[in-house]
Design a protein around this motif. Structure first.
Motif, PDB file in Angstrom:
ATOM      1  N   ILE A  22       3.573   6.408   0.096  1.00  0.00           N
ATOM      2  CA  ILE A  22       4.954   5.892   0.059  1.00  0.00           C
ATOM      3  C   ILE A  22       5.667   6.377  -1.206  1.00  0.00           C
ATOM      4  N   LEU A  23       4.944   6.405  -2.322  1.00  0.00           N
ATOM      5  CA  LEU A  23       5.531   6.902  -3.567  1.00  0.00           C
ATOM      6  C   LEU A  23       5.943   8.367  -3.436  1.00  0.00           C
ATOM      7  N   CYS A  24       5.179   9.132  -2.689  1.00  0.00           N
ATOM      8  CA  CYS A  24       5.509  10.538  -2.449  1.00  0.00           C
ATOM      9  C   CYS A  24       6.847  10.661  -1.723  1.00  0.00           C
ATOM     10  N   TRP A  25       7.080   9.786  -0.731  1.00  0.00           N
ATOM     11  CA  TRP A  25       8.363   9.772  -0.029  1.00  0.00           C
ATOM     12  C   TRP A  25       9.499   9.407  -0.974  1.00  0.00           C
ATOM     13  N   ILE A  26       9.312   8.362  -1.759  1.00  0.00           N
ATOM     14  CA  ILE A  26      10.366   7.900  -2.667  1.00  0.00           C
ATOM     15  C   ILE A  26      10.712   8.973  -3.692  1.00  0.00           C
ATOM     16  N   LYS A  36      -9.184   5.529   9.757  1.00  0.00           N
ATOM     17  CA  LYS A  36      -9.718   6.006   8.500  1.00  0.00           C
ATOM     18  C   LYS A  36      -8.594   6.140   7.479  1.00  0.00           C
ATOM     19  N   SER A  37      -8.970   6.150   6.222  1.00  0.00           N
ATOM     20  CA  SER A  37      -7.964   6.321   5.172  1.00  0.00           C
ATOM     21  C   SER A  37      -7.276   7.668   5.290  1.00  0.00           C
ATOM     22  N   THR A  38      -8.041   8.696   5.671  1.00  0.00           N
ATOM     23  CA  THR A  38      -7.430  10.009   5.857  1.00  0.00           C
ATOM     24  C   THR A  38      -6.457  10.020   7.030  1.00  0.00           C
ATOM     25  N   ASP A  39      -6.723   9.209   8.053  1.00  0.00           N
ATOM     26  CA  ASP A  39      -5.805   9.132   9.193  1.00  0.00           C
ATOM     27  C   ASP A  39      -4.451   8.562   8.773  1.00  0.00           C
ATOM     28  N   LEU A  40      -4.459   7.625   7.838  1.00  0.00           N
ATOM     29  CA  LEU A  40      -3.207   7.045   7.359  1.00  0.00           C
ATOM     30  C   LEU A  40      -2.359   8.093   6.640  1.00  0.00           C
ATOM     31  N   VAL A  41      -3.005   8.946   5.850  1.00  0.00           N
ATOM     32  CA  VAL A  41      -2.277  10.010   5.165  1.00  0.00           C
ATOM     33  C   VAL A  41      -1.765  11.032   6.174  1.00  0.00           C
ATOM     34  N   LEU A  42      -2.580  11.319   7.180  1.00  0.00           N
ATOM     35  CA  LEU A  42      -2.174  12.284   8.202  1.00  0.00           C
ATOM     36  C   LEU A  42      -0.959  11.803   8.979  1.00  0.00           C
ATOM     37  N   GLN A  43      -0.800  10.503   9.141  1.00  0.00           N
ATOM     38  CA  GLN A  43       0.391   9.990   9.811  1.00  0.00           C
ATOM     39  C   GLN A  43       1.652  10.316   9.013  1.00  0.00           C
ATOM     40  N   HIS A  44       1.562  10.179   7.700  1.00  0.00           N
ATOM     41  CA  HIS A  44       2.696  10.559   6.855  1.00  0.00           C
ATOM     42  C   HIS A  44       2.948  12.063   6.949  1.00  0.00           C
ATOM     43  N   LEU A  45       1.876  12.840   6.994  1.00  0.00           N
ATOM     44  CA  LEU A  45       2.016  14.289   7.119  1.00  0.00           C
ATOM     45  C   LEU A  45       2.674  14.671   8.437  1.00  0.00           C
TER      46      LEU A  45
END
Length: 315
Positions: free
Chosen positions: A133-137, A41-50
């Motif tokens: 990714i922009l959040c990381w940068i 899911k799209s939310t799962d992708l964000v959770l991986q970054h979290l």
């Protein structure tokens, strides 16, 4: 070594182990889900970054605090001190950014068809990856200023402008004009993320309430329909955001004290570090306890997750 230092060290060690294992298991779960079904899911992708950001905060705070509590306060040189504090600030900023992104994305996803936010649904799923990714940068660039003002204890001078942070020291710049600009820069990012989280959480609560009222009109009370998958995901994100805001508020209060007080006591430094790592430690268990898919991953996990899910849903 005093018994109090041993107790503090054991608390940090336990928090670090529990938090790291929780995030590692959740990351393994999403990896397992991806390689077995090739869908996330799209939310799962964000959770991986979290999860990665959570691990960064736990390791950069928990490990040095644990070692320092056991008496080894000069184990980090100048380079490692800069690296540890930089990693912590980046991880903390990404935690805030991804939690904000998660809440805003879910608010757009569950918005009614006739609303103006519904037009953003197709673009939201496509932009969520680049925005993460922009959040990381952004955090890697903004927090680079930490590298200039943190030093190891070996290089510490008898300077009144330096603060003892246990295993490292930092130059007190926050009472100058330059320091005020730094505080304004960091605060603007925090205020923006908290404002978006508040708006998204309020919108999700209103949408869920209207949906519940519509369901009650359609179904009789005897049928007791189960909540939809989108509603369960939304409720999980609301719990996650509420947990973040709680621990972030407490952490901000202690960080404010550390900023204002010229020479903070060691207990204040330890308490601030402990509270800062609370959200990265607790959040994976909040997510696991409210995700029904995790019960299907392995039969032996069923009983434990069922009990933990009941506990989390009571929060």
């Amino acid at each position: 070594m005093a018994s109090r230092d041993v107790e503090i060290g054991m608390i940090f060690l336990l928090q670090t182990i529990v938090g790291f294992l929780g995030n590692f298991f959740l990351l393994y779960y999403y990896s397992f889900l991806y390689y077995t079904s090739c869908t996330l899911k799209s939310t799962d992708l964000v959770l991986q970054h979290l999860i990665v950001a959570n691990s960064l905060v736990i390791l950069s705070k928990g490990v040095p605090q644990t070692v320092a509590a056991f008496g080894m306060k000069h184990f980090l040189n100048d380079f490692l001190c800069k690296l540890v504090f930089y990693a912590h600030r980046v991880g903390r900023g990404v935690c805030m950014g991804t939690t904000c992104l998660l809440s805003v994305f879910q608010a757009i996803t569950i918005s009614p068809t006739g609303s103006r936010w519904a037009q953003l649904k197709p673009q939201a799923s496509q932009c969520i990856g680049p925005l993460s990714i922009l959040c990381w940068i952004l955090n890697l660039l903004v927090n680079a200023i930490i590298l200039k003002h943190v030093t190891g204890q070996q290089n510490r001078m008898n300077n009144t402008k330096e603060k003892d942070l246990g295993y490292c020291s930092a130059v007190d710049i926050y009472h100058s004009i330059k320091g005020s600009l730094y505080v304004l820069l960091f605060s603007s990012y925090d205020v923006l993320c908290l404002g978006l989280m508040t708006w998204a959480s309020g919108s999700m609560v209103c949408i869920l309430r209207r949906h519940k009222q519509q369901v009650q009109h359609i179904h009789s009370t005897k049928l007791s329909p189960r909540s939809s998958p989108e509603s369960r995901v939304t409720q999980s994100i609301l719990v996650l955001v509420s947990t973040f805001v709680l621990f972030y508020t407490l952490s901000s209060i202690f960080i404010l004290f550390l900023t204002i007080i010229p020479n903070p006591d060691l207990w204040l430094v330890n308490t601030s570090a402990l509270i800062t790592a609370c959200f990265p430690t607790v959040s994976p268990f909040v997510l696991m306890g409210r995700d029904p898919r995790i019960l299907k991953m392995h039969p032996t996990c069923y009983a434990w997750n069922r009990k933990f899910s009941k506990l989390i849903r009571c929060l």
